[in-house]
Write an enzyme that holds these catalytic residues in place. Sequence first.
Site, PDB file in Angstrom:
ATOM      1  N   GLY A 233       0.772  -1.241   0.000  1.00 34.88           N
ATOM      2  CA  GLY A 233       0.000   0.000   0.000  1.00 34.88           C
ATOM      3  C   GLY A 233       0.797   1.281   0.000  1.00 34.88           C
ATOM      4  O   GLY A 233       0.229   2.373  -0.025  1.00 34.88           O
ATOM      5  N   GLU A 268       4.153  -6.621   1.501  1.00 35.68           N
ATOM      6  CA  GLU A 268       3.611  -7.020   0.191  1.00 35.68           C
ATOM      7  C   GLU A 268       3.492  -5.803  -0.722  1.00 35.68           C
ATOM      8  O   GLU A 268       2.398  -5.424  -1.131  1.00 35.68           O
ATOM      9  CB  GLU A 268       2.217  -7.626   0.365  1.00 35.68           C
ATOM     10  N   PRO A 269       4.601  -5.160  -1.057  1.00 40.83           N
ATOM     11  CA  PRO A 269       4.503  -3.956  -1.880  1.00 40.83           C
ATOM     12  C   PRO A 269       4.314  -4.282  -3.367  1.00 40.83           C
ATOM     13  O   PRO A 269       4.903  -5.231  -3.883  1.00 40.83           O
ATOM     14  CB  PRO A 269       5.864  -3.287  -1.667  1.00 40.83           C
ATOM     15  N   GLY A 270       3.495  -3.515  -4.032  1.00 40.17           N
ATOM     16  CA  GLY A 270       3.330  -3.644  -5.483  1.00 40.17           C
ATOM     17  C   GLY A 270       3.719  -2.330  -6.144  1.00 40.17           C
ATOM     18  O   GLY A 270       4.792  -2.171  -6.710  1.00 40.17           O
ATOM     19  N   TYR A 311     -10.491   4.658 -11.439  1.00 40.93           N
ATOM     20  CA  TYR A 311     -10.352   5.384 -10.174  1.00 40.93           C
ATOM     21  C   TYR A 311     -10.302   6.901 -10.336  1.00 40.93           C
ATOM     22  O   TYR A 311     -10.031   7.611  -9.369  1.00 40.93           O
ATOM     23  CB  TYR A 311      -9.035   4.994  -9.465  1.00 40.93           C
ATOM     24  N   CYS A 338     -15.268   3.347 -27.391  1.00 42.90           N
ATOM     25  CA  CYS A 338     -16.637   3.873 -27.377  1.00 42.90           C
ATOM     26  C   CYS A 338     -17.198   3.924 -25.956  1.00 42.90           C
ATOM     27  O   CYS A 338     -18.134   3.193 -25.602  1.00 42.90           O
ATOM     28  CB  CYS A 338     -17.510   3.009 -28.255  1.00 42.90           C
TER      29      CYS A 338
HETATM   30  C1  LIG Z   1      -3.061  -5.244  -3.793  1.00 41.19           C
HETATM   31  C2  LIG Z   1      -2.464  -5.841  -2.595  1.00 41.19           C
HETATM   32  C3  LIG Z   1      -1.153  -5.504  -2.239  1.00 41.19           C
HETATM   33  C4  LIG Z   1      -0.305  -4.508  -2.985  1.00 41.19           C
HETATM   34  O1  LIG Z   1      -0.746  -3.205  -2.826  1.00 41.19           O
HETATM   35  P1  LIG Z   1       0.145  -1.975  -3.361  1.00 41.19           P
HETATM   36  O2  LIG Z   1      -0.677  -0.788  -3.088  1.00 41.19           O
HETATM   37  O3  LIG Z   1       0.346  -2.186  -4.826  1.00 41.19           O
HETATM   38  O4  LIG Z   1       1.436  -1.975  -2.624  1.00 41.19           O
HETATM   39  C5  LIG Z   1      -0.629  -6.140  -1.124  1.00 41.19           C
HETATM   40  N1  LIG Z   1      -1.338  -7.029  -0.401  1.00 41.19           N
HETATM   41  C6  LIG Z   1      -2.595  -7.372  -0.722  1.00 41.19           C
HETATM   42  C7  LIG Z   1      -3.323  -8.350   0.100  1.00 41.19           C
HETATM   43  C8  LIG Z   1      -3.203  -6.778  -1.826  1.00 41.19           C
HETATM   44  O5  LIG Z   1      -4.467  -7.100  -2.128  1.00 41.19           O
END
Ligand SMILES: *Cc1c(COP(=O)(O)O)cnc(C)c1O
Length: 404
Positions: A233, A268-270, A311, A338
């Site tokens: 997050g 859990e970073p994305g 979003y 469209c």
């Molecule tokens: C989407 C998600 C993430 C990654 O969130 P980011 O905002 O991209 O860091 C981590 N853990 C869980 C459970 C998620 O659903």
Amino acid sequence: MKYIKKKLIIDKVKIEDIARKFNTPTYCYSYAQLKKNISDFKKNFKSFSPLICFAIKSNTNLNLIREIQKFGLGADVVSMGELMMALKAGINPKKIVFSGVGKTSKEISYAIDKKILLINAESKSEINEIDRIAKIKKKKVQIGIRLNPNTDAKTLSQISTGKKENKFGVNEKEFLKLISYCQNSKNINLECLSVHIGSQILDHKPYEKMLNVVDKIIVKTKHKFKFIDIGGGMGISYEKGSKKLNYRKYNIAIKKFLKRHSTKIIFEPGRSIVGDVGYLISKVIYIKENEKKNFIILDAAMNDLMRPALYGANHKTLPSIKRSRISKKTYEFVGPICESTDKFTSLKKFQKLYEKDIVVMCDVGAYGMSLSSNYNLRPKPVELLIKGSKIRVIKKRQKHSDLM
Ligand SMILES: *Cc1c(COP(=O)(O)O)cnc(C)c1O
């Protein structure tokens, strides 16, 4: 990414050259930025060496995940497809955690067979199902339980996940009940408490609150958790000069937490790993001046990059060649699909653009390609990895024939 002699470049490659050689729309990723993000992330939390599980859903490109794997990261997956992709990219199963509110029996069974680190369960029914399958397989399965800490992440409501009205995790009361259920099961080993309060979080305070909630609950349970998975997050700055997450303060809060509980932290970073690594290169097809509005019609559309339509997100947009002429009009940058939501941004006093000009949308490495679709039967863009002056195709452009 910067301008050299008025030409926009990523690492050592000109955007113009990429567009000419690979056509548009095109996704490209900067290897240098990826490397920097991972090394910064590790540095920020160096003192307690957490397990960093990259959230695959933010970018599912096999070759990009392979590069991430080489830096030692694990994976957070939310479906069997993502789990298969993480394994294919060479990620050690002992560094994989599986999240999600609706894991099917087939997915649970697959995860058990692959001996991943943790299945993070989100309901009593899911724990029952894991228990049932583990018993048939005569296995002991390591699980986590996702707590809903009822903490407002102060982010967009669409990407907030830690409030009591959200579908994710279980509340405190349920959490306490599930612990004794797990302690009584022969096939389940409760090793982890997990939380993930939302995405694009720019304020460290919600994280502090969340840690306080977790701290209190652990004390109540008297259970020894080997891992505390505090999710991802971490927000990035999409707009120039916008606020940034204070990693130093987040780190201090975690260290304070760790003084009270000796446990391994999982992240859990994305977005924070891949967000600013990606660019979407697109060509101006037409410029249309209507009575009320003016439009820059691009060859990229909401199927290629859905965040603005989904979003209301805004991505920094830059011309590939800088010119001094500025247009006084306001232009809406739209795609050919469209749908009226198929628009990216609205800009005034942007430099004067012409048809066939190339523009670049920034910070699309997370939730860009992974959210793309074939809507309007449009083939998906090619994906490129830029490493210095080298360009590597890491996923081919789809062909129309792939879609027929
Ligand atoms: C989407 C998600 C993430 C990654 O969130 P980011 O905002 O991209 O860091 C981590 N853990 C869980 C459970 C998620 O659903």
